[in-house]
Scaffold this active site. Structure first.
Site, PDB file in Angstrom:
ATOM      1  CG  ASP A 282      30.201  74.923  32.668  1.00 24.50           C
ATOM      2  OD1 ASP A 282      29.518  74.499  33.620  1.00 24.50           O
ATOM      3  OD2 ASP A 282      30.863  74.173  31.923  1.00 24.50           O
TER       4      ASP A 282
ATOM      5  NE  ARG B  98      29.160  71.626  33.325  1.00 22.21           N
ATOM      6  CZ  ARG B  98      29.389  71.016  32.185  1.00 22.21           C
ATOM      7  NH1 ARG B  98      29.055  69.751  32.048  1.00 22.21           N
ATOM      8  NH2 ARG B  98      29.942  71.653  31.174  1.00 22.21           N
TER       9      ARG B  98
HETATM   10  N1  LIG Z   1      22.298  75.967  30.771  1.00 20.96           N
HETATM   11  C1  LIG Z   1      22.239  75.114  29.754  1.00 20.96           C
HETATM   12  N2  LIG Z   1      22.618  73.844  29.961  1.00 20.96           N
HETATM   13  C2  LIG Z   1      22.560  72.994  28.931  1.00 20.96           C
HETATM   14  C3  LIG Z   1      22.097  73.376  27.659  1.00 20.96           C
HETATM   15  N3  LIG Z   1      22.148  72.289  26.843  1.00 20.96           N
HETATM   16  C4  LIG Z   1      22.646  71.281  27.598  1.00 20.96           C
HETATM   17  N4  LIG Z   1      22.903  71.687  28.852  1.00 20.96           N
HETATM   18  C5  LIG Z   1      23.506  70.976  29.980  1.00 20.96           C
HETATM   19  O1  LIG Z   1      24.880  70.860  29.697  1.00 20.96           O
HETATM   20  C6  LIG Z   1      25.419  69.751  30.375  1.00 20.96           C
HETATM   21  C7  LIG Z   1      26.228  68.941  29.407  1.00 20.96           C
HETATM   22  O2  LIG Z   1      27.253  69.750  28.974  1.00 20.96           O
HETATM   23  P1  LIG Z   1      28.020  69.582  27.619  1.00 20.96           P
HETATM   24  O3  LIG Z   1      28.545  70.928  27.304  1.00 20.96           O
HETATM   25  O4  LIG Z   1      27.187  68.863  26.610  1.00 20.96           O
HETATM   26  O5  LIG Z   1      29.137  68.625  27.903  1.00 20.96           O
HETATM   27  P2  LIG Z   1      30.469  68.965  28.589  1.00 20.96           P
HETATM   28  O6  LIG Z   1      30.372  68.236  29.844  1.00 20.96           O
HETATM   29  O7  LIG Z   1      30.748  70.388  28.731  1.00 20.96           O
HETATM   30  O8  LIG Z   1      31.531  68.428  27.546  1.00 20.96           O
HETATM   31  P3  LIG Z   1      31.700  66.985  26.978  1.00 20.96           P
HETATM   32  O9  LIG Z   1      32.476  66.212  27.995  1.00 20.96           O
HETATM   33  O10 LIG Z   1      32.470  67.170  25.744  1.00 20.96           O
HETATM   34  O11 LIG Z   1      30.357  66.408  26.723  1.00 20.96           O
HETATM   35  C8  LIG Z   1      24.245  69.004  30.971  1.00 20.96           C
HETATM   36  O12 LIG Z   1      24.171  69.336  32.361  1.00 20.96           O
HETATM   37  C9  LIG Z   1      23.047  69.587  30.239  1.00 20.96           C
HETATM   38  O13 LIG Z   1      21.881  69.575  31.030  1.00 20.96           O
HETATM   39  C10 LIG Z   1      21.688  74.726  27.475  1.00 20.96           C
HETATM   40  O14 LIG Z   1      21.313  75.155  26.403  1.00 20.96           O
HETATM   41  N5  LIG Z   1      21.761  75.541  28.546  1.00 20.96           N
END
Ligand SMILES: Nc1nc2c(ncn2[C@@H]2O[C@H](COP(=O)(O)OP(=O)(O)OP(=O)(O)O)[C@@H](O)[C@H]2O)c(=O)[nH]1
Ligand SMILES: [Zn+2]
Length: 362
Positions: free
Chosen positions: A294, A296
């Site tokens: 991650d 972010r």
């Molecule tokens: N690198 C990557 N990003 C992904 C993938 N699938 C979804 N995303 C990204 O993951 C992000 C969303 O993250 P999530 O893990 O669903 O949500 P979270 O913010 O961690 O947790 P929640 O608050 O519970 O939804 C978005 O930016 C999506 O574009 C993937 O397979 N690979």
């Protein structure tokens, strides 16, 4: 007063240059280097670069692990470019798409000792340009001369390294009313980072009472899930469910953070999806590309909440890391509000992996 770009502006230009395949010059304390992003490398520029001296390819420790290259610098590795290596060789190291079909023939020679500071900064820069985390680096004896002769951007590496670690300040650009299906009383606030990166949005439903914890969601952009209705993730249903709950309660704030693909950008996320088609899970795919699980930076969400006068939230999430990052950044999370929607037969494994490897709550 000066008309010349300051460090923030110089770095924003450098990101643009690297995305276009133009080199930038880094001037450090112990030396200087010319840098190119592997992803946008052309055969001509590689030849010109070779003429300057021995070229290294800087890759992350994660990518080095996949390539079975020794990362003597820990978080990064400096691979020495062989004499006969051409552009395709560089591409194969940077991009894992053919790792399985055409495994890299090693052993790769990585540098040990010496200074990796400029290599590390080069990687930070190409990552912040949302390119594959791989950069070509060649030492320069006369950085100012090279930059002037070729009209290249020149970066003070000593000042740039800490500058890139900090969170860019945001400017509030505009607020306007946008009636939504989920809530007619909604306003959209636009925030623009001063470092030239993507804008972020806040959708404010009603007039949340700042004295009490505000129902809030930090939603990360997902073009495929939010816009296309992709069944591979749960983002679209989460976005709609969060807005619906805020509409039902009459108040809330949803931050729409342009950190697509958990911060790696849409192109890299699609590379990760292509790897998932080869059998890797969401976390393994990120690692093979050279990214962390991650990437972010949730300080961003905290900064926007603060700008909106919100210090305490009821956070709609299943992700405990988000709660921790908010608390670290001075936003009190009074309650976690679960947001479990949108499970499909296509994303079942994805959700399971997040629960197993990223600690998401079910
Ligand atoms: N690198 C990557 N990003 C992904 C993938 N699938 C979804 N995303 C990204 O993951 C992000 C969303 O993250 P999530 O893990 O669903 O949500 P979270 O913010 O961690 O947790 P929640 O608050 O519970 O939804 C978005 O930016 C999506 O574009 C993937 O397979 N690979
Ligand atoms: Zn998604």
């Amino acid at each position: 007063m000066s008309l010349a770009p300051d460090l923030t502006e110089t770095l924003a230009r450098a990101r643009g240059d690297l995305r276009m395949g133009v080199p930038v010059v880094l001037e450090g304390a112990a030396g200087a280097a010319l840098v190119l992003a592997a992803e946008t490398l052309t055969a001509d520029r590689l030849a010109d670069m070779r003429a300057l001296g021995p070229v290294d390819l800087a890759i992350t420790g994660r990518r080095a692990e996949t390539l079975k290259a020794r990362a003597y610098d820990g978080d990064i590795a400096r691979v020495a470019l062989p004499e006969d290596a051409h552009r395709d060789w560089v591409t194969a190291l940077a991009d894992p798409k053919d790792d399985l079909a055409r495994p890299m023939k090693g052993p790769l020679v990585t540098r040990r000792g010496g200074d990796a500071t400029l290599h590390r900064l080069a990687l930070t820069l190409v990552k912040s340009a949302r390119l594959l985390p791989a950069a070509l680096v060649v030492p320069l004896a006369d950085p100012a001369g090279t930059a002037a002769t070729h009209r290249l951007g020149c970066i003070d590496a000593v000042a740039a390294a800490p500058h890139l670690m900090r969170l860019s300040p945001l400017d509030h650009v505009v607020t306007a009313r946008v009636p939504l299906r989920a809530a007619e009383d909604a306003r959209l606030h636009i925030f623009r980072p001063e470092d030239g990166s993507e804008e972020h949005y806040a959708i404010e439903i009603g007039r949340p009472d700042r004295a009490a914890p505000v129902l809030a969601r930090l939603h990360s952009a997902c073009f495929t899930g939010d816009l296309l209705g992709s069944l591979k993730c749960d983002c679209g249903p989460q976005l709609n469910a969060a807005l619906a709950q805020m509409g039902a309660e009459g108040a809330g704030i949803l931050l729409y953070l342009n950190q697509e693909g958990r911060g790696i950008g849409l192109a890299n996320k699609m590379r990760a999806y292509a790897l998932q088609d080869q059998g890797f899970d969401t976390v393994e795919a990120n690692h093979r590309l050279g990214f962390e699980d991650d990437e972010r930076d949730f300080r961003l969400g905290a900064q926007i909440l603060e700008r909106l006068g919100v210090g305490k939230v009821r956070l709609l999430t299943n992700n405990p890391a988000k709660i921790a990052r908010m608390e670290d950044s001075g936003i009190a999370v009074a309650e976690r509000v679960p947001l479990r929607v949108g499970e499909t037969r296509f994303n079942h494994h994805y959700l399971e992996t997040k629960a197993k490897k990223s600690g998401h709550l079910l």
